[in-house]
Every structure is written in C-alpha cells, then in structure tokens.
Design a protein around this motif. Structure first.
Motif, PDB file in Angstrom:
ATOM      1  N   UNK A   1      30.493 103.933 125.028  1.00  9.59           N
ATOM      2  CA  UNK A   1      29.200 103.753 124.862  1.00  9.59           C
ATOM      3  C   UNK A   1      28.606 102.707 124.374  1.00  9.59           C
ATOM      4  N   UNK A   2      28.074 101.691 125.146  1.00 15.63           N
ATOM      5  CA  UNK A   2      27.467 100.372 124.603  1.00 15.63           C
ATOM      6  C   UNK A   2      26.277 100.361 123.765  1.00 15.63           C
ATOM      7  N   UNK A   3      26.247  99.919 122.466  1.00 16.02           N
ATOM      8  CA  UNK A   3      25.105 100.060 121.737  1.00 16.02           C
ATOM      9  C   UNK A   3      24.130  99.092 121.721  1.00 16.02           C
ATOM     10  N   UNK A   4      22.938  99.213 121.743  1.00 23.96           N
ATOM     11  CA  UNK A   4      22.096  97.979 121.871  1.00 23.96           C
ATOM     12  C   UNK A   4      21.621  97.582 120.494  1.00 23.96           C
ATOM     13  N   UNK A   5      21.799  96.449 119.919  1.00 30.83           N
ATOM     14  CA  UNK A   5      21.268  95.846 118.875  1.00 30.83           C
ATOM     15  C   UNK A   5      19.727  96.044 118.670  1.00 30.83           C
ATOM     16  N   UNK A   6      19.635  96.384 117.346  1.00 28.72           N
ATOM     17  CA  UNK A   6      18.100  96.433 116.876  1.00 28.72           C
ATOM     18  C   UNK A   6      17.532  95.224 116.690  1.00 28.72           C
ATOM     19  N   UNK A   7      18.453  94.095 116.294  1.00 26.04           N
ATOM     20  CA  UNK A   7      17.887  92.480 116.006  1.00 26.04           C
ATOM     21  C   UNK A   7      19.075  91.874 116.210  1.00 26.04           C
ATOM     22  N   UNK A   8      18.552  90.714 116.624  1.00 29.89           N
ATOM     23  CA  UNK A   8      19.873  89.726 116.796  1.00 29.89           C
ATOM     24  C   UNK A   8      19.326  88.294 116.022  1.00 29.89           C
ATOM     25  N   UNK A   9      20.197  87.608 115.343  1.00 30.60           N
ATOM     26  CA  UNK A   9      19.844  86.347 115.022  1.00 30.60           C
ATOM     27  C   UNK A   9      21.223  85.718 114.170  1.00 30.60           C
ATOM     28  N   UNK A  10      21.215  85.166 112.879  1.00 29.02           N
ATOM     29  CA  UNK A  10      22.033  84.520 112.483  1.00 29.02           C
ATOM     30  C   UNK A  10      22.064  85.248 110.913  1.00 29.02           C
ATOM     31  N   UNK A  11      23.541  85.148 110.507  1.00 26.55           N
ATOM     32  CA  UNK A  11      23.584  85.487 108.773  1.00 26.55           C
ATOM     33  C   UNK A  11      23.643  84.216 108.447  1.00 26.55           C
ATOM     34  N   UNK A  12      23.177  83.889 107.162  1.00 25.38           N
ATOM     35  CA  UNK A  12      23.244  82.447 106.416  1.00 25.38           C
ATOM     36  C   UNK A  12      23.873  82.807 105.121  1.00 25.38           C
ATOM     37  N   UNK A  13      24.723  82.073 104.591  1.00 23.98           N
ATOM     38  CA  UNK A  13      25.281  81.970 103.179  1.00 23.98           C
ATOM     39  C   UNK A  13      25.214  80.642 102.930  1.00 23.98           C
TER      40      UNK A  13
END
Length: 286
Positions: free
Chosen positions: A1-13
C-alpha cells in the motif's frame, strides 16, 4: 500500500538540504464512525451550507473571514492566505539541538515519519540522519502543516527520522491551574506500602499489542448484537472507593493481583515466591 505524504519539501541542516516527505505515523485503524440518521425515515441527514439572508449556498463560493468585531469580518481568499510566505512552508530548517530529556512530555503532540523524497535525496538525508544519531540529541525545527507553523522534534528511527510536532508554550496549561486544590496532607505510610506492592505485582515490559481500544471493540460488539436483533445489556457504573474502606480495598487488591499474576506474567514464578500479602507495620504509640 502506497502512503500519501502529509507534507513535502526540504530538510535543511545549515547549508545541507535534501527533498523529504512527511508521513503521519498513526492511523485511524478500524475506528467506528457514525452518520446522523433520521430514525423516522432511516435516511442519512445532509448538512446544507446556508446563508440566513439568501438561503443555501455552494461551498465553493465561500471565503474565510476573521472577526474583528461583532458581525464585522476581514475576508481572505485562499490565494491571499497562500501568499503568506515563510521559509518553513517548504523547508524543515533545523535550528537547535537539545537533549531529549529536556523536552517535557506535555509538549509532545503528533508523530510523523520523515523520509527522503526520491533516490537523489538519500545521500544527503543519510548524512544528516547519521550525524543526528551520533550526536544523541533531538533536533528542533519549524514547518508549516496546513495553515499552522509547528515546531518539530526530530530523532533517528530505524533508517529514517521520527518527527513529533511540539506544542507551543501558549497551548500548554500550567499544572498549578489544575493541581492547586490538591491537599498537601501526606498519604498514610501503611497504605502506600501496600500500594507499592500492588505496583510491583503489575510491573512488566511495554507491549503495545496488549493495549487495544476496548471502547471501540465494545461498540463493534454492540453493532453486531443490534444486527442480530439482540438487546444490549446495561453496564453498571463503578462505585467510588469509600475512604473508610480504602485500607480494605488496598489489601483486597493485593490479594487479587497475587492470585492473577501467573496468568499475566510469563516470569511470574519468581514473583510468586514473594508473600501474597504484606502486613503493614504497627504504628508506634505516641
């Protein structure tokens, strides 16, 4: 089962970034959901959006409004709301690292899984995740989910990152607001000793599979009974423990737990060697 993301973007350190996707870590499971039904017709009730002056109105025509005074609103379209640009709308920017024990459990809110979004993101994600794991600390960042900016607490979990939204200070009530009325009188030492024995009998590892939603299960059983035409039995409300009988209730609890321990604990033989009851020490006269 493919899950849909709640949010998409970038992780930044700092200057290192990678595309990521945020997935809710919990599901509704088999929750029982109800609809409002007219018992006279057995029809499901429809909620119609209505203007008191003009009558029914299509929801697509509506806009959001902020009430500035009684009956007076500032109207905002979805486009205007979307025009509010914060870096955290598209970036989880790590701002600080803290020891996990420093975050009061009152502030932990909703869990998410954070994973790299695409194969090209995996190398940078792995660098950030591994560095976090070696630090042994919790990363704090910001993100906009829906229409709210939230604080995120990030920590490595398996091959990914576990992300918890953290409540703001304004959301958390001060304990004194609730606990101020509790008496400062010390509890009876003999009763505490028995209660400690009861706690000892109930010690064991955390096994989430043992904790099911009994209310949901009872609702499902009720629905099955109704389908079969059965009349549900009434459940008696538990009675409060009478203060006068508190010592007797504690002793009875200790005996009951001692007898049932073998059923619940796989290593209960070692515990069974302990006396089932503990007589409280007699108080010294004077």
């Amino acid at each position: 089962m493919a899950y849909r993301p709640t949010w998409q973007g970038h992780l930044k350190l700092s200057l290192v970034t990678c595309p990521v996707a945020l997935y809710t870590a919990i599901s509704s499971g088999g929750d029982v959901h109800f609809n409002l039904i007219n018992p006279k017709t057995n029809n499901r009730i429809k909620m119609i959006t209505t203007d008191p002056d003009t009558g029914p109105i299509d929801r697509s025509e509506l806009v959001k409004g902020y009430e500035v005074s009684k009956g007076e609103y500032i109207l905002l379209s979805n486009e205007e709301i979307a025009s509010v640009k914060l870096e955290s709308t598209k970036t989880i920017d790590i701002e600080r690292f803290v020891a996990g024990g420093e975050i009061d459990r009152l502030y932990w809110d909703h869990p998410y899984f954070l994973a790299p979004d695409g194969k090209l993101a995996q190398e940078a994600f792995g660098v950030i995740r591994t560095a976090m794991e070696k630090s042994g600390q919790i990363a704090l960042a910001r993100v906009v989910i829906g229409t709210r900016e939230r604080i995120l607490a990030l920590e490595p979990r398996d091959k990914g990152i576990l992300a918890y939204t953290i409540r703001t200070d304004a959301e958390v009530r001060k304990p004194d607001e609730i606990f101020a009325g509790i008496s400062d009188k010390a509890a009876d030492a003999n009763m505490i000793a028995i209660a400690e024995k009861i706690i000892e009998q109930q010690e064991g590892p955390f096994d989430p599979s043992r904790f099911v939603d009994r209310y949901e299960e009872a609702l499902k059983a009720l629905i099955e009974d109704k389908k079969k035409g059965h009349t549900p039995a009434k459940v008696a409300e538990p009675e409060d423990t009478n203060v006068v009988d508190l010592m007797a209730a504690l002793r009875a609890s200790l005996n009951a737990k001692g007898k049932g321990a073998a059923k619940d604990e796989p290593n209960s033989k070692a515990k069974a060697a302990k006396p089932a009851t503990a007589k409280p020490r007699a108080r010294k006269a004077g």
